[in-house]
Design an enzyme around this catalytic site. Structure first.
Site, PDB file in Angstrom:
ATOM      1  N   LYS A  80      45.632  68.129  43.144  1.00  0.00           N
ATOM      2  CA  LYS A  80      45.381  67.456  41.791  1.00  0.00           C
ATOM      3  C   LYS A  80      44.215  66.621  41.895  1.00  0.00           C
ATOM      4  O   LYS A  80      43.504  66.645  42.900  1.00  0.00           O
ATOM      5  CB  LYS A  80      46.490  66.270  41.631  1.00  0.00           C
ATOM      6  CG  LYS A  80      46.501  65.658  40.230  1.00  0.00           C
ATOM      7  CD  LYS A  80      47.558  66.267  39.241  1.00  0.00           C
ATOM      8  CE  LYS A  80      47.579  66.091  37.934  1.00  0.00           C
ATOM      9  NZ  LYS A  80      48.551  66.696  37.369  1.00  0.00           N
ATOM     10  N   VAL A 178      58.074  63.192  20.020  1.00  0.00           N
ATOM     11  CA  VAL A 178      57.903  64.740  19.301  1.00  0.00           C
ATOM     12  C   VAL A 178      56.591  64.808  19.174  1.00  0.00           C
ATOM     13  O   VAL A 178      55.842  65.151  18.220  1.00  0.00           O
ATOM     14  CB  VAL A 178      58.637  64.704  17.904  1.00  0.00           C
ATOM     15  CG1 VAL A 178      60.144  64.764  18.075  1.00  0.00           C
ATOM     16  CG2 VAL A 178      58.322  63.534  17.246  1.00  0.00           C
TER      17      VAL A 178
HETATM   18  P1  NAD Z   1      52.092  64.147  23.632  1.00  0.00           P
HETATM   19  O1  NAD Z   1      51.274  63.034  24.020  1.00  0.00           O
HETATM   20  O2  NAD Z   1      51.618  65.139  22.828  1.00  0.00           O
HETATM   21  O3  NAD Z   1      53.460  63.524  23.089  1.00  0.00           O
HETATM   22  C1  NAD Z   1      54.104  62.339  23.511  1.00  0.00           C
HETATM   23  C2  NAD Z   1      54.956  61.724  22.297  1.00  0.00           C
HETATM   24  O4  NAD Z   1      55.277  60.648  22.741  1.00  0.00           O
HETATM   25  C3  NAD Z   1      53.537  61.266  21.382  1.00  0.00           C
HETATM   26  O5  NAD Z   1      53.860  61.767  20.209  1.00  0.00           O
HETATM   27  C4  NAD Z   1      53.621  59.687  21.320  1.00  0.00           C
HETATM   28  O6  NAD Z   1      53.626  58.940  20.132  1.00  0.00           O
HETATM   29  C5  NAD Z   1      55.272  59.596  21.829  1.00  0.00           C
HETATM   30  N1  NAD Z   1      55.683  58.270  22.252  1.00  0.00           N
HETATM   31  C6  NAD Z   1      54.935  57.602  23.300  1.00  0.00           C
HETATM   32  N2  NAD Z   1      55.603  56.450  23.489  1.00  0.00           N
HETATM   33  C7  NAD Z   1      56.752  56.483  22.952  1.00  0.00           C
HETATM   34  C8  NAD Z   1      58.050  55.684  22.855  1.00  0.00           C
HETATM   35  N3  NAD Z   1      57.947  54.669  23.504  1.00  0.00           N
HETATM   36  N4  NAD Z   1      58.899  56.182  22.031  1.00  0.00           N
HETATM   37  C9  NAD Z   1      59.007  57.317  21.470  1.00  0.00           C
HETATM   38  N5  NAD Z   1      57.726  58.112  21.353  1.00  0.00           N
HETATM   39  C10 NAD Z   1      56.858  57.690  22.197  1.00  0.00           C
HETATM   40  O7  NAD Z   1      52.413  64.766  25.095  1.00  0.00           O
HETATM   41  P2  NAD Z   1      53.447  66.222  25.465  1.00  0.00           P
HETATM   42  O8  NAD Z   1      52.362  67.173  26.049  1.00  0.00           O
HETATM   43  O9  NAD Z   1      54.174  66.595  24.400  1.00  0.00           O
HETATM   44  O10 NAD Z   1      54.191  65.570  26.964  1.00  0.00           O
HETATM   45  C11 NAD Z   1      55.330  64.778  26.656  1.00  0.00           C
HETATM   46  C12 NAD Z   1      55.693  64.529  28.270  1.00  0.00           C
HETATM   47  O11 NAD Z   1      55.979  65.703  28.917  1.00  0.00           O
HETATM   48  C13 NAD Z   1      54.534  63.850  28.846  1.00  0.00           C
HETATM   49  O12 NAD Z   1      55.355  62.957  29.770  1.00  0.00           O
HETATM   50  C14 NAD Z   1      53.886  64.814  29.863  1.00  0.00           C
HETATM   51  O13 NAD Z   1      53.323  64.510  30.987  1.00  0.00           O
HETATM   52  C15 NAD Z   1      55.221  65.555  30.069  1.00  0.00           C
HETATM   53  N6  NAD Z   1      54.644  67.165  30.470  1.00  0.00           N
HETATM   54  C16 NAD Z   1      54.044  67.846  29.434  1.00  0.00           C
HETATM   55  C17 NAD Z   1      53.628  69.131  29.545  1.00  0.00           C
HETATM   56  C18 NAD Z   1      53.124  70.041  28.561  1.00  0.00           C
HETATM   57  O14 NAD Z   1      52.849  71.311  28.658  1.00  0.00           O
HETATM   58  N7  NAD Z   1      52.510  69.472  27.624  1.00  0.00           N
HETATM   59  C19 NAD Z   1      53.983  69.850  30.807  1.00  0.00           C
HETATM   60  C20 NAD Z   1      54.856  69.086  31.861  1.00  0.00           C
HETATM   61  C21 NAD Z   1      55.133  67.750  31.670  1.00  0.00           C
END
Ligand code: NAD
Length: 353
Positions: A80, A178
């Site tokens: 990382k 979402v």
């Molecule tokens: P993102 O930022 O696009 O979506 C996260 C969503 O969560 C946002 O819409 C935000 O408004 C919402 N949110 C934040 N706090 C909240 C709460 N208290 N209640 C309800 N909603 C809330 O992120 P993402 O890329 O969709 O990733 C989501 C999670 O999955 C993260 O933890 C990320 O580390 C993990 N993740 C993502 C990927 C990927 O491919 N994008 C891969 C592995 C892990």
């Protein structure tokens, strides 16, 4: 703990500090374990309050990548990068290219990708200075649909374990967050006839989903009032903790958010409560499986096929968990450690290539 003691205790290989005089770039690359292959893990840009906080983060995240890549069956180790700086101020072409040169200096021991506050535009600049990079727009692109697909297959495996059928039809599923992953997950759930409930703190994210899919919106501060078959945390970490668990009325937890268990012991509390937990780093590996495909020759169909294997992996983990009477997250760690150990031993004899 002293850094070298910590590195020795958890088997770290390398911690690299770098500073660029021209751009003020400040960062740390951590390589945890390269038994299975080059260390792959994203670059996080964050305004850390202290250097200590940044080092702790990079150490923890790099080790997490070793486990994630190992369980996903990839020939990758864990690494990382954290960059210390304000994402709104530091980003320039020169900044990213300076970073790219440090990645290149590790000669392929570390491969970078996107993470918090870094995007495909930044990756394009980094790629001008290094070939050890993945997640480029022109190849594997947005990882989120693949991450969502992995969570979906993890959910189906969890249903098989809990209900004896892997069907999602009519299952009540609550998706917290979402954003990129949550949106794509909702799409898959609706296609299968699940009853989907969503929650987000941002109205525009909710609107995007409600415009396209038949879902029920739950206010984010009342998320644990109702009862559901499945809870899919797709927002932030540490959502499974002493305060939230007593409110849980779910049978299964399976989502994309990283580090959802606030502490390891919360996995035991869930198990005692009869809630089946599909380990986060196993079910959210779709994104990394997709970028791995970029390293060996990108083919989205091949990546999709590999992401679906998360289904079998999750079933293996539940099996180990029952056999060894440990939690699913302990079983996932066991699987990762066993794979690293056996491959290290298999490679201990000399073969001329
Ligand atoms: P993102 O930022 O696009 O979506 C996260 C969503 O969560 C946002 O819409 C935000 O408004 C919402 N949110 C934040 N706090 C909240 C709460 N208290 N209640 C309800 N909603 C809330 O992120 P993402 O890329 O969709 O990733 C989501 C999670 O999955 C993260 O933890 C990320 O580390 C993990 N993740 C993502 C990927 C990927 O491919 N994008 C891969 C592995 C892990």
């Amino acid at each position: 703990m002293n850094k070298f003691d910590y590195m020795a205790k958890y088997g770290y290989e390398q911690l690299v500090y770098f500073y660029d005089k021209e751009t003020g770039l400040k960062g740390i690359i951590c390589i945890h374990d390269t038994t299975l292959g080059p260390a792959l893990g994203g670059t996080r840009l964050w305004n850390y309050a202290s250097e200590e906080e940044a080092v702790e983060d990079v150490l923890r995240l790099a080790r997490g990548m070793t486990y994630k890549n190992a369980v996903a069956g990839l020939n990758l180790g864990g690494g990382k990068t954290v960059l210390i700086g304000d994402p709104d101020k530091v980003k320039t072409e020169a900044y990213w290219r300076a970073f790219g040169r440090y990645v290149q200096s590790l000669n392929g021991r570390y491969i970078t990708a996107e993470d918090v506050n870094t995007n495909t535009n930044d990756m394009d600049y980094i790629a001008m200075e290094t070939s050890h990079i993945t997640g480029l727009e022109k190849t594997s692109g947005d990882p989120s649909p693949f991450t969502a697909l992995g969570v979906y297959w993890g959910m189906r495996a969890s249903c098989l374990e809990m209900y004896g059928s892997n069907e999602l039809k009519d299952k009540k599923v609550l998706v917290q967050g979402v954003g990129q992953v949550g949106y794509n997950l909702v799409k898959l759930l609706v296609q299968d006839g699940a009853k989907v409930f969503i929650s987000d703190i941002k109205q525009e994210k909710i609107d995007r989903v409600t415009r396209e899919f038949p879902v029920t919106v739950v206010p984010f501060n009342e998320i644990f009032k109702g009862s559901y078959d499945i809870f899919a945390p797709c927002a932030m970490g540490a959502i499974i903790n002493d305060e939230t668990i007593p409110q849980f009325k779910f049978k299964i937890i399976c989502g994309s958010a990283n580090n959802v268990l606030k502490e390891e012991r919360h996995g035991v509390v869930l198990q005692n409560k009869g809630i089946l937990y599909a380990p986060d780093y196993v079910v959210n590996a779709g994104g990394v499986i997709n970028v791995y495909q970029e390293i060996i020759g990108y083919d989205s169909q091949e990546a999709t096929k590999k992401v679906k294997k998360i289904y079998d992996k999750v079933l293996d983990i539940f099996k180990i968990s029952k056999e060894k009477q440990i939690t699913p997250s302990q079983a996932a760690n066991y699987l990762a450690e066993e794979r690293i150990r056996t491959i290290r031993n298999v490679r201990s004899n000399y073969i001329k290539r």
